[in-house]
Motif scaffolding. Structure first.
Motif, short mmCIF file in Angstrom:
data_model
loop_
_atom_site.label_atom_id
_atom_site.label_comp_id
_atom_site.label_asym_id
_atom_site.label_seq_id
_atom_site.Cartn_x
_atom_site.Cartn_y
_atom_site.Cartn_z
N LEU A 151 4.00 9.78 -7.72
CA LEU A 151 4.92 10.06 -8.82
C LEU A 151 4.16 10.20 -10.14
N ILE A 152 3.13 9.38 -10.31
CA ILE A 152 2.35 9.44 -11.55
C ILE A 152 1.65 10.79 -11.70
N PHE A 153 1.19 11.37 -10.59
CA PHE A 153 0.56 12.69 -10.67
C PHE A 153 1.53 13.71 -11.26
N VAL A 154 2.79 13.64 -10.85
CA VAL A 154 3.79 14.57 -11.38
C VAL A 154 4.04 14.30 -12.85
N SER A 207 0.83 -1.21 0.00
CA SER A 207 0.00 0.00 0.00
C SER A 207 0.86 1.25 0.00
N ILE A 208 1.91 1.26 0.82
CA ILE A 208 2.80 2.43 0.88
C ILE A 208 3.53 2.62 -0.45
N LEU A 209 4.07 1.53 -0.99
CA LEU A 209 4.81 1.63 -2.25
C LEU A 209 3.92 2.09 -3.40
N LEU A 210 2.71 1.52 -3.47
CA LEU A 210 1.81 1.91 -4.55
C LEU A 210 1.34 3.36 -4.39
N SER A 211 1.17 3.81 -3.16
CA SER A 211 0.79 5.21 -2.93
C SER A 211 1.90 6.15 -3.38
N LEU A 267 -7.44 3.17 -5.62
CA LEU A 267 -8.50 2.52 -4.87
C LEU A 267 -8.56 1.03 -5.20
N MET A 268 -8.40 0.71 -6.47
CA MET A 268 -8.43 -0.68 -6.91
C MET A 268 -7.30 -1.50 -6.28
N ALA A 269 -6.14 -0.88 -6.07
CA ALA A 269 -4.99 -1.60 -5.53
C ALA A 269 -4.96 -1.65 -4.01
N THR A 270 -5.43 -0.58 -3.35
CA THR A 270 -5.32 -0.53 -1.88
C THR A 270 -6.50 -1.18 -1.17
N THR A 271 -7.65 -1.26 -1.84
CA THR A 271 -8.80 -1.90 -1.20
C THR A 271 -8.52 -3.36 -0.83
N PRO A 272 -7.99 -4.18 -1.75
CA PRO A 272 -7.68 -5.56 -1.35
C PRO A 272 -6.63 -5.64 -0.24
N MET A 273 -5.71 -4.66 -0.20
CA MET A 273 -4.71 -4.66 0.87
C MET A 273 -5.37 -4.38 2.23
N LYS A 306 18.54 -5.38 -8.85
CA LYS A 306 19.79 -5.06 -8.16
C LYS A 306 19.72 -5.43 -6.68
N PHE A 307 18.58 -5.16 -6.05
CA PHE A 307 18.44 -5.40 -4.60
C PHE A 307 17.64 -6.68 -4.29
N ASN A 308 17.54 -7.56 -5.30
CA ASN A 308 16.94 -8.89 -5.12
C ASN A 308 15.47 -8.83 -4.67
N VAL A 309 14.74 -7.83 -5.15
CA VAL A 309 13.29 -7.74 -4.92
C VAL A 309 12.64 -7.53 -6.28
N THR A 310 12.90 -8.48 -7.18
CA THR A 310 12.47 -8.35 -8.57
C THR A 310 10.97 -8.13 -8.70
N GLU A 311 10.17 -8.91 -7.97
CA GLU A 311 8.72 -8.82 -8.12
C GLU A 311 8.19 -7.47 -7.68
N ILE A 312 8.76 -6.90 -6.62
CA ILE A 312 8.32 -5.58 -6.15
C ILE A 312 8.70 -4.51 -7.16
N GLY A 313 9.94 -4.58 -7.67
CA GLY A 313 10.36 -3.62 -8.68
C GLY A 313 9.50 -3.70 -9.92
N ASN A 314 9.19 -4.91 -10.36
CA ASN A 314 8.33 -5.08 -11.54
C ASN A 314 6.92 -4.56 -11.30
N LEU A 315 6.40 -4.77 -10.07
CA LEU A 315 5.06 -4.31 -9.76
C LEU A 315 4.96 -2.79 -9.80
N ILE A 316 5.94 -2.10 -9.22
CA ILE A 316 5.92 -0.62 -9.24
C ILE A 316 6.06 -0.12 -10.67
#
Length: 619
Positions: A81-84, A72-76, A152-158, A113-123
């Protein structure tokens, strides 16, 4: 023969095991709740919201809460960033494409680079996909509204995941007890079997990753889920059960049947009373041989923990200058990976934009979801995605034809999603080798069932989304096999180097009078990862594929070096030199690995003889 062999493999991986059913119904129930919330409050793309649940849900409630908060924090932050970026690119197609490329490249690179491929790909996926939607939003106000709906679509399930796990989740301490029971059952089963000429393979004794137990234990400590005394009990149980399995794997063949039966019966007695927080049993003593005596000690320390058997001394610094030089992963490899993922996504975006076919936008999503560091891992995930896509689409189409038209209430939708998600959730809760197929079956089923703000019977939209997935798979396959293909053997050899270094560290620790299991625990985790990577070799291309001889050699190597390290668990006072030398002699008599980034056979023999044996002289 091959189809029969595959059926047997699938059947084996579909068999139940402790905890699988519990995770299955939780995923299915939470997905159904998410679908109902999305329909009632008209949250768009509800299938993606449910997909996030099945993709992220674990068996540990506390781990799920941490994951949900972090995502939730990362997607927020990504949406901020997308607004900018929206203000900069809404009126310029060139700037928009440039920003998609650079943002995607940057976040995918950081994840690798930091071995969190799925998180980097998701962002990267969230930013890139939302920027592609700007072409359909002619004004800033509409673009802003679309971005907020996406958040809203991403944070509601969280949010639902957090609430659900607080109320119905499985606690870390309960999972630990299940794993300790599983280890005791494994030890009992092996001890109760007659001695055979071949040693029991260590991976069958430690099929559950030790890393999982370490994570659950950390969560218990972080959230203070138990009293201090109970946490110490769990720490001791984790240590003693790991030690138990290691010792059972090296139990001598001349151990008497009576001793084995006594130990097996003691394991069963502990199993019968393990739920008792004040577990106390009679102490047993055996002097059949050194190993059986130490198994006895481990069981006694587990069953009669008094709170003062865990040593709290600080670890001594390891002064081992005999490390195996491991060829580091080049930074260029991360850049290549980021470029391949980004270019695949942009190719898919270009195709569906050129043909004005927005219904296949799932092609772009696929590129970020399936991309992994090596060719074998990516093709493995692509294969599971194809299989899951077709099975899930079939279930969804049958539901849309025979069930959905007769639904007349939100209760009917709830039951449809719950029942439809049981199969994919069951597969997802199983082996890592096939779990992603369950995720994809669930997504394809949801895409064909949920479209808009009511159960869907529109098969055209579902067809487009499935075609989009297949397009993304095709593009990824071509890009990842043509542009800088990376062999999974590089990962395997990196881990073998780490295992050898951990072995040397363990022996050096003993030389300094220190007996602890942290290095051995790490070694088990690395060995499990190598075992998993070896199963993916069949997905390699011809140019990167390991030979059968290499595969056999690596399996033997990992098994032997793990069993060698089991000897180090014996008390420091015991002279292990002869035991270790006997094992090592057998080990070195076989052909070892000839690989540049570890050492060739002569150098590896020399390293093991010179370093390990010289250190053993002082033990």
């Amino acid at each position: 023969m091959m189809p029969v062999h595959l059926v047997r493999i699938f059947y084996r991986y579909l068999l139940p095991f402790p905890g699988r059913a519990a995770l299955t119904w939780r995923i299915a129930l939470l997905s159904a709740l998410m679908a109902v919330v999305a329909m009632v409050y008209e949250i768009p793309e509800s299938a993606i919201s449910c997909y996030l649940i099945i993709y992220l849900m674990k068996d540990d409630a506390n781990e799920n809460i941490v994951i949900a908060i972090a995502v939730s924090i990362l997607l927020s932050l990504a949406v901020a960033l997308i607004f900018v970026l929206t203000n900069l690119t809404i009126n310029s197609v060139f700037l928009r494409i440039s920003m998609i490329f650079f943002c995607s490249y940057f976040f995918v690179y950081l994840g690798a680079k930091f071995n969190v491929t799925e998180i980097g790909n998701l962002i990267a996926l969230v930013i890139a996909f939302l920027l592609t939607l700007l072409s359909d939003a002619p004004t800033g106000e509409l673009a802003t509204r679309a971005i907020l709906y996406a958040l809203l679509m991403a944070t509601t399930p969280m949010l639902l995941m957090i609430i659900f796990n607080l109320l119905l989740g499985k606690k870390s301490q309960n999972i630990l007890l299940e794993k300790f029971s599983s280890r005791l059952q494994t030890a009992q089963r092996v001890l109760g079997q007659p001695i055979v000429n071949n040693k029991f393979k260590f991976k069958t004794l430690l099929r559950d990753s030790q890393g999982e137990c370490d994570i659950h234990l950390k969560l218990v400590k972080i959230f203070h889920l138990q009293t201090k005394k109970r946490i110490e009990w769990l720490e001791n149980a984790n240590k003693q059960t790991l030690k138990l399995l290691a010792l059972v794997s090296i139990l001598p063949k001349d151990t008497t049947e009576a001793s084995r039966k006594t130990l097996a019966d003691y394991c069963q007695h502990i199993l019968n009373t393990i739920d008792n927080k004040d577990l106390k049993t009679n102490i047993i003593l055996l002097n059949d041989n050194l190993i059986s005596k130490e198994i006895c000690n481990a069981l006694n320390m587990f069953a009669n923990f008094s709170g003062n058997t865990i040593e709290k001394k600080s670890p001594l610094p390891v002064k081992n200058n005999k490390k195996i030089k491991n060829k580091p992963i080049s930074t260029l490899a991360y850049h290549y990976f980021a470029f391949k993922v980004t270019i695949s996504a942009l190719i898919c975006y270009g195709i569906y934009t050129l043909f004005d076919w927005q219904g296949i936008h799932t092609a772009m999503i696929t590129c970020y979801v399936v991309a992994l560091g090596t060719t074998a891992e990516t093709i493995h995930k692509l294969t599971l995605r194809i299989f899951g896509c077709l099975v899930g689409a079939l279930i969804g189409v049958l539901s849309a034809i025979y069930i959905t038209p007769y639904l007349d209430s939100i209760n009917g939708l709830f039951l449809l999603i719950f029942i439809g998600m049981l199969l994919p959730a069951w597969i997802t809760a199983g082996s890592e080798l096939f779990s992603y197929a369950g995720v994809q079956i669930g997504l394809a089923f949801l895409l064909t069932t949920l479209n808009g703000f009511s159960p869907s019977t529109d098969l055209v939209a579902a067809q487009d989304r499935i075609l989009g997935i297949l397009l993304g798979i095709a593009v990824c396959f071509v890009v990842f096999t043509v542009l800088w293909p990376v062999s999974i053997s590089d990962t395997i050899y990196q881990k073998i180097s780490k295992i050898l270094n951990l072995s040397l560290d363990s022996i050096e620790n003993e030389k300094q009078g220190q007996l602890e299991l942290s290095n051995f625990s790490q070694l088990i985790n690395e060995a499990n990862q190598i075992d998993y990577n070896l199963k993916l070799v069949i997905f390699e291309t011809k140019s990167t594929k390991l030979s059968k001889h290499d595969l056999k050699t690596i399996r033997y190597f990992v098994l032997q070096i793990t069993q060698l390290n089991s000897l180090l668990i014996l008390p420091i006072a015991v002279n292990k030199k002869q035991l270790y030398q006997n094992e090592l002699a057998s080990f070195l008599s076989n052909n070892l690995i000839d690989r540049e980034n570890i050492a060739n056979m002569d150098k590896l023999n020399e390293l093991l003889h010179r370093n390990i044996i010289s250190i053993l002289k002082d033990i």
